[in-house]
Design a protein around this motif. Structure first.
Motif, PDB file in Angstrom:
ATOM      1  N   GLU A   1       0.763  -1.166   0.048  1.00  0.00           N
ATOM      2  CA  GLU A   1      -0.137   0.157  -0.455  1.00  0.00           C
ATOM      3  C   GLU A   1       0.633   1.256  -0.204  1.00  0.00           C
ATOM      4  OE1 GLU A   1      -3.767   0.497  -0.157  1.00  0.00           O
ATOM      5  OE2 GLU A   1      -3.796  -1.617  -0.082  1.00  0.00           O
ATOM      6  N   ASN A   2       0.509   2.452  -0.259  1.00  0.00           N
ATOM      7  CA  ASN A   2       0.934   3.503  -0.628  1.00  0.00           C
ATOM      8  C   ASN A   2       0.817   4.602  -0.150  1.00  0.00           C
ATOM      9  OD1 ASN A   2       1.726   2.030  -3.390  1.00  0.00           O
ATOM     10  ND2 ASN A   2       2.616   3.835  -4.048  1.00  0.00           N
ATOM     11  N   TYR A   3      -0.680   4.432   1.062  1.00  0.00           N
ATOM     12  CA  TYR A   3      -0.944   5.770   2.233  1.00  0.00           C
ATOM     13  C   TYR A   3      -0.835   5.416   2.882  1.00  0.00           C
ATOM     14  CZ  TYR A   3      -1.606   7.044  -2.989  1.00  0.00           C
ATOM     15  OH  TYR A   3      -1.663   7.650  -4.298  1.00  0.00           O
ATOM     16  N   VAL A   4      -0.247   5.890   4.675  1.00  0.00           N
ATOM     17  CA  VAL A   4      -0.859   5.393   4.942  1.00  0.00           C
ATOM     18  C   VAL A   4      -2.228   4.921   6.142  1.00  0.00           C
ATOM     19  CG1 VAL A   4      -0.123   6.140   8.048  1.00  0.00           C
ATOM     20  CG2 VAL A   4       1.655   6.568   5.756  1.00  0.00           C
ATOM     21  N   GLN A   5      -3.029   6.022   5.769  1.00  0.00           N
ATOM     22  CA  GLN A   5      -3.993   6.132   6.203  1.00  0.00           C
ATOM     23  C   GLN A   5      -4.918   5.079   5.650  1.00  0.00           C
ATOM     24  OE1 GLN A   5      -5.494   7.132   8.495  1.00  0.00           O
ATOM     25  NE2 GLN A   5      -4.290   9.293   8.701  1.00  0.00           N
ATOM     26  N   GLU A   6      -4.908   4.650   4.440  1.00  0.00           N
ATOM     27  CA  GLU A   6      -5.739   2.844   3.798  1.00  0.00           C
ATOM     28  C   GLU A   6      -5.050   1.744   4.148  1.00  0.00           C
ATOM     29  OE1 GLU A   6      -6.564   1.784  -0.534  1.00  0.00           O
ATOM     30  OE2 GLU A   6      -5.462   3.818  -0.586  1.00  0.00           O
ATOM     31  N   LEU A   7      -4.329   1.879   4.606  1.00  0.00           N
ATOM     32  CA  LEU A   7      -3.110   0.644   4.679  1.00  0.00           C
ATOM     33  C   LEU A   7      -3.944   0.448   6.222  1.00  0.00           C
ATOM     34  CD1 LEU A   7      -1.273  -1.249   4.987  1.00  0.00           C
ATOM     35  CD2 LEU A   7       0.474   0.022   5.476  1.00  0.00           C
ATOM     36  N   VAL A   8      -4.302   1.701   7.427  1.00  0.00           N
ATOM     37  CA  VAL A   8      -4.782   1.252   8.858  1.00  0.00           C
ATOM     38  C   VAL A   8      -6.045   0.412   8.287  1.00  0.00           C
ATOM     39  CG1 VAL A   8      -5.126   2.530  10.503  1.00  0.00           C
ATOM     40  CG2 VAL A   8      -3.027   2.504   9.332  1.00  0.00           C
TER      41      VAL A   8
END
Length: 216
Positions: A47-54
């Motif tokens: 994943e490239n984006y922190v919030q999306e990964l979380v």
């Protein structure tokens, strides 16, 4: 659009032949598609984006090994430190220090790849050779300051180009740097459009998105 399982098995076969690992790049894709690929046997997702990964980490199987492959800001490290399997884009000594700091709070080690700038485009991140050498020297000379990170190798992204000679030369540069500055066993290079060239030039970790999930 469903997962392209034919492409998945084709890439997995290429990885197996070259003793390489496949990271399925699932950024912006719904959890249903990730689950479909997980059910087919895939365990490593990027994943490239922190919030999306979380968010996705909280919704999907704990058996998934989550790779963070985007540009990571120091103030976001704490959000993924508890569960991330491998951080691909360590592009500065300062960021490596922050990962170590957050890992220390959790009494754990976090695996990291050092990102090297090999492409012609200035928009891509990464260290140059001088910065790479200096970073590795700091880690060697101050092991107590980096006790909570495990440098596992190098990562790089080639230019977005239809000229195979350009892409091949950039991959070859990264391979040569990995031999000149041993950082670990992983050499992460190659995406959907250039993975065959990457394997030919020594990659042992691919980051594949659009071939599996379709274009974004």
């Amino acid at each position: 659009m469903p997962i392209d399982l034919e492409a998945y098995h084709l890439i997995r076969e290429a990885c197996n032949k070259n003793d390489a690992q496949l990271v399925a790049v699932s950024k912006t894709k719904p959890v249903e598609l990730i689950q479909e690929l997980f059910d087919a046997g895939q365990r490593d997702f990027g994943e490239n984006y922190v919030q999306e990964l979380v968010s996705k980490h909280g919704l999907l199987s704990p058996d998934i090994r989550w790779h963070f492959i985007g540009h990571l800001q120091s103030n976001k490290v704490k959000l993924i430190a508890p569960f991330v399997y491998l951080i691909h884009g360590i592009d500065s000594l300062r960021l490596l220090e922050e990962v170590n700091r957050q890992a220390a709070k959790l009494s754990k080690k976090i695996k990291c790849l050092l990102q090297v700038h090999i492409a012609a485009e200035d928009t891509k991140f990464g260290m140059d050779e001088t910065e790479l050498s200096a970073c590795l020297q700091q880690v060697r000379e101050r092991p107590e300051m980096f006790a909570h990170v495990e440098i596992s190798g190098l990562m790089g992204m080639a230019s977005f180009s239809d000229d195979e000679s350009v892409v091949r030369k950039e991959f070859r540069t990264l391979k040569e740097l990995s031999l000149r500055y041993p950082a670990g066993p992983i050499l992460s290079m190659g995406m959907s459009g250039d993975y065959r060239l990457a394997l030919e030039e020594g990659s042992n970790m691919l980051r594949i998105g659009s071939m599996l999930f379709g274009t974004r």
